[in-house]
Design an enzyme around this catalytic site. Structure first.
Site, PDB file in Angstrom:
ATOM      1  N   CYS A   8       1.509  -1.314   0.134  1.00 11.52           N
ATOM      2  CA  CYS A   8      -0.084   0.026   0.220  1.00 11.52           C
ATOM      3  C   CYS A   8       0.949   1.395  -0.825  1.00 11.52           C
ATOM      4  CB  CYS A   8      -1.317  -0.171   1.226  1.00 11.52           C
ATOM      5  SG  CYS A   8      -0.057   0.972   3.125  1.00 11.52           S
ATOM      6  N   ASN A  11       2.244   1.409   4.135  1.00  3.79           N
ATOM      7  CA  ASN A  11       3.183   0.302   4.717  1.00  3.79           C
ATOM      8  C   ASN A  11       2.637   0.817   6.696  1.00  3.79           C
ATOM      9  OD1 ASN A  11       5.536  -2.760   5.695  1.00  3.79           O
ATOM     10  ND2 ASN A  11       3.194  -1.906   5.045  1.00  3.79           N
ATOM     11  N   CYS A  13      -1.476   1.008   7.527  1.00  3.34           N
ATOM     12  CA  CYS A  13      -2.692   0.504   7.514  1.00  3.34           C
ATOM     13  C   CYS A  13      -3.529  -0.939   6.433  1.00  3.34           C
ATOM     14  CB  CYS A  13      -3.599   1.468   6.869  1.00  3.34           C
ATOM     15  SG  CYS A  13      -3.489   3.034   8.225  1.00  3.34           S
ATOM     16  N   ARG A  14      -3.515  -0.767   5.669  1.00  4.63           N
ATOM     17  CA  ARG A  14      -3.653  -1.587   4.636  1.00  4.63           C
ATOM     18  C   ARG A  14      -2.312  -2.960   4.655  1.00  4.63           C
ATOM     19  NH1 ARG A  14      -4.919   2.054  -0.245  1.00  4.63           N
ATOM     20  NH2 ARG A  14      -3.358   3.254   0.353  1.00  4.63           N
ATOM     21  N   SER A  15      -1.836  -2.760   4.171  1.00  2.00           N
ATOM     22  CA  SER A  15      -0.840  -4.051   3.564  1.00  2.00           C
ATOM     23  C   SER A  15      -0.574  -4.744   5.236  1.00  2.00           C
ATOM     24  CB  SER A  15       0.401  -3.332   3.062  1.00  2.00           C
ATOM     25  OG  SER A  15       0.833  -2.327   3.471  1.00  2.00           O
ATOM     26  N   ASP A 116      -8.282   4.170   1.291  1.00  5.70           N
ATOM     27  CA  ASP A 116      -7.392   4.323   2.261  1.00  5.70           C
ATOM     28  C   ASP A 116      -7.683   4.268   3.332  1.00  5.70           C
ATOM     29  OD1 ASP A 116      -4.855   4.597   3.857  1.00  5.70           O
ATOM     30  OD2 ASP A 116      -3.870   6.063   2.329  1.00  5.70           O
TER      31      ASP A 116
HETATM   32  P1  4NP Z   1      -1.394   2.807   4.144  1.00  7.87           P
HETATM   33  O1  4NP Z   1      -1.817   4.411   4.403  1.00  7.87           O
HETATM   34  O2  4NP Z   1      -1.190   2.790   2.844  1.00  7.87           O
HETATM   35  O3  4NP Z   1      -2.713   1.879   3.983  1.00  7.87           O
HETATM   36  O4  4NP Z   1      -0.701   2.619   5.493  1.00  7.87           O
HETATM   37  C1  4NP Z   1      -1.712   5.476   4.701  1.00  7.87           C
HETATM   38  C2  4NP Z   1      -0.672   5.893   5.841  1.00  7.87           C
HETATM   39  C3  4NP Z   1       0.429   6.755   5.898  1.00  7.87           C
HETATM   40  C4  4NP Z   1      -0.011   7.199   4.818  1.00  7.87           C
HETATM   41  C5  4NP Z   1      -0.516   7.246   3.652  1.00  7.87           C
HETATM   42  C6  4NP Z   1      -1.255   6.416   3.753  1.00  7.87           C
HETATM   43  N1  4NP Z   1       1.281   8.998   5.049  1.00  7.87           N
HETATM   44  O5  4NP Z   1       1.094   9.710   3.521  1.00  7.87           O
HETATM   45  O6  4NP Z   1       2.043   9.119   5.838  1.00  7.87           O
END
Ligand code: 4NP
Length: 142
Positions: A8, A11, A13-15, A116
């Site tokens: 994702c 890394n 949240c989703r993945s 997200d």
């Molecule tokens: P993820 O969510 O891609 O599901 O882990 C996010 C976590 C952090 C950020 C973006 C998306 N960020 O920009 O810090």
């Protein structure tokens, strides 16, 4: 042994949710030894950080621990090592293809984007979507 990498944006949240949901499903099916499962980011934004607390709590609500996981960026070696690389949304897919042109292992977890939760705040929907994708992986590859 099937080697599966979830990807994702950050890394955190989703993945990692996908990593630990599939590990849990594989364990419950008695198939842990058949899989090597991990997760990574397209960005370096969250490098070294633990799973985001609301994502950790959502997993915990389903009896799943993600202790010890810290964010890391996908590498070229990952593209060689893993057999299947699943991304969460189409923007992750575009970014992967621009980082590793010609790589054919990238595919979406679902035919729709996994929204997200970092932005939506909806970790329950993310969990449900990701669990649907992981269940399908187990059925198809298990
Ligand atoms: P993820 O969510 O891609 O599901 O882990 C996010 C976590 C952090 C950020 C973006 C998306 N960020 O920009 O810090």
């Amino acid at each position: 042994m099937k080697k599966i990498l979830f990807v994702c944006l950050g890394n955190i949240c989703r993945s990692p949710m996908a990593e630990f949901i599939l590990k849990d499903l594989a364990a419950k099916a008695g198939k842990s030894a058949d899989f090597f499962i991990a997760s990574a980011a397209v960005s370096r934004e969250e490098e070294g950080n633990p799973v985001y607390p609301p994502a950790r709590r959502e997993l915990a609500a389903h009896g799943i621990s993600c202790a010890g996981k810290t964010a890391r960026q996908i590498t070229r070696q990952d593209c060689r090592d893993f057999d299947y690389i699943y991304y969460m949304d189409s923007s992750n897919g575009r970014r992967l293809r621009s980082m590793f042109p010609g790589e054919t292992k990238f595919q979406p977890l679902l035919s729709r984007d996994v929204a997200d939760p970092w932005y939506t705040g909806d970790f329950e929907t993310a969990y449900r979507d990701i669990a649907e994708g992981c269940q399908r992986i187990l059925e198809e590859l298990g």
